[in-house]
Scaffold this active site. Structure first.
Site: not given
Ligand code: HSE
Length: 435
Positions: A18, A134, A189, A207
């Site tokens: 990111v 989120v 991935g 979240k």
């Molecule tokens: N590990 C999180 C997901 C990435 O799979 O949504 C974003 O928070």
């Protein structure tokens, strides 16, 4: 944009997937971003763990540092993208205590230490923005915090973890086991080498806590969210769901609830659940996210999009950066934490849901009556019951779906069924949501 526009120094903490996209877009779209915010944002420092690590974008080596003080001190805005609690918390505090605005994508940090950070931001006149924490690119934080500030929210229900949605979707479409689907997600991935935070539901719970805090103007921490992950979902559960026109999704649900005694509070939970094909959340495939918000005046709103990934998450970070930069240059501040309602967090056992149970039973007189008797004992009403005898295995399976009932009563039914002489095993128990 005039040449005399203020120039703001931005520190980016973390140059991973990111962070590198944020740096790229800040460079490539500098003029447009300056026109929108009224200030030029210049990447002044990039905090990394290793100066020589390979990166997705080219970063001027003069900006890279492994020294947090050098990266943070004296900047205008700090973008925190290193994740986890420490050292992220220390770095964010260091910035806020200097009055430096912070943009973060760190849900775990906010769900665990949000109140401390909001207070530090307010005390020092800094902004704390977290749209990327989120559902990635999906503007659900802004939606709740600003667009819906005039409404009374009754429920937030969503798919907020892309990894588990990818795994469940793969199990549903290919018939794969949980283990096979996880392995595929890791190869592509979509899942981490250590997938615990995702598959055990902790990422979704963080979240959920953030969404609940915003929706109900109450402090909700990750410890207030009841969590179950997806590790016990089987290919057989998926097949059964398909047979009945349903899918299994990992849902984050935060809702306003009034108890029998008239106490209004919040219930927050994360768990897998069956939802019908007519529910819009059932069509959320792959690693996508979606959140349905019910407002008393607005009715139901749906937010949908990419919940992870470099560029989508960078989009959320940049929107926060534009707002923070504007405040920095011209005054004003982000909305402060709103906790005036301070609703109590209620026991998850008070939530109303439906159960879909599969139980293997003896094939003898009175078994159905015994099972129905256990439901009646707890005031649980049966919606449908189906009994199947498989002569090959000499095995009888009862599939029982309840009407809506109190979670604690439904759980008590399952516990008592496990102790019935007639019941060989409770094969699976899934909640049914979204109706
Ligand atoms: N590990 C999180 C997901 C990435 O799979 O949504 C974003 O928070």
């Amino acid at each position: 944009m005039s040449e005399t526009s203020p120039v703001l120094d931005v520190a980016v903490l973390g140059a991973g997937t990111v962070g590198s996209q944020v740096i790229r877009i800040l460079g490539e779209q500098a003029e447009e971003l300056a026109a929108r915010s009224g200030a030029r944002m210049r990447v002044a420092s990039v905090l990394v763990r290793r100066l020589d690590a390979p990166r997705d974008v080219t970063i001027d080596p003069a900006l890279l540092t492994t020294d947090p003080a050098q990266a943070i001190d004296g900047r205008d805005i700090v973008v925190e993208l290193i994740g986890g609690i420490e050292p992220a918390r220390t770095y964010v505090r260091r910035a806020l205590d200097q009055g430096i605005s912070v943009v973060t994508g760190n849900k775990a940090l906010l769900a665990a230490h949000g109140p401390e950070l909001y207070e530090a931001a307010a005390a020092n006149g800094a902004d704390l923005y977290y749209e990327a924490a989120v559902a990635g690119a999906v503007p659900v934080v802004y939606g709740l915090r600003e667009s819906l500030a005039g409404d009374r929210i009754t429920q937030v229900m969503g798919i907020v973890n892309g990894t588990t949605n990818f795994i469940l979707d793969a199990m549903n479409s290919t018939g794969a086991s949980y283990e096979q689907a996880l392995e595929q997600a890791q190869k592509l991935g979509f899942a981490e080498a250590d997938p615990t935070a995702d598959v055990e539901g902790f990422d979704a719970a963080a979240k959920c806590a953030i969404l609940a805090s915003l929706a109900f103007h109450t402090r909700v921490g990750i410890e207030d969210v009841a969590v179950e992950g997806i590790t016990s979902i089987t290919a057989d559960d998926m097949a059964q769901a398909r047979e009945t026109g349903q899918v299994i999704k990992l849902l984050a649900i935060a809702e306003r609830h009034v108890t029998a005694e008239g106490t209004e509070g919040i219930i927050a939970r994360v768990h897998p659940a069956l939802i019908g094909a007519d529910n819009p959340l059932s069509t959320v495939s792959g690693a996508f996210n979606a959140v349905a918000i019910d407002g008393e005046a607005a009715g139901r709103l749906m937010f949908y999009g990419q919940g992870a990934g470099g560029a989508p998450t960078a989009s959320a970070v940049l929107s926060d950066l534009v707002a923070a930069a504007h405040h920095r240059a011209y005054g004003g501040h982000a909305p402060r934490e709103s906790v005036y309602a301070q609703l109590p967090i209620l026991e998850p056992g008070l939530a109303h849901t439906r159960y879909h149970m599969r139980i293997e039973v003896e094939d003898r007189v009175g078994v159905l009556a015994e099972v129905a008797g256990v439901c009646a004992r707890y005031g649980v009403s049966i919606q449908s019951v189906n009994q199947r005898y498989d002569s090959a295995d000499a095995c009888t399976t009862i599939t029982l779906v309840t009407h809506s009932g109190k979670e604690s009563d439904l759980r008590a039914v399952v516990n008592d069924l496990k102790c019935c002489d007639a019941v060989r095993q409770v094969i699976s128990t899934l909640r049914v949501e979204g109706e």
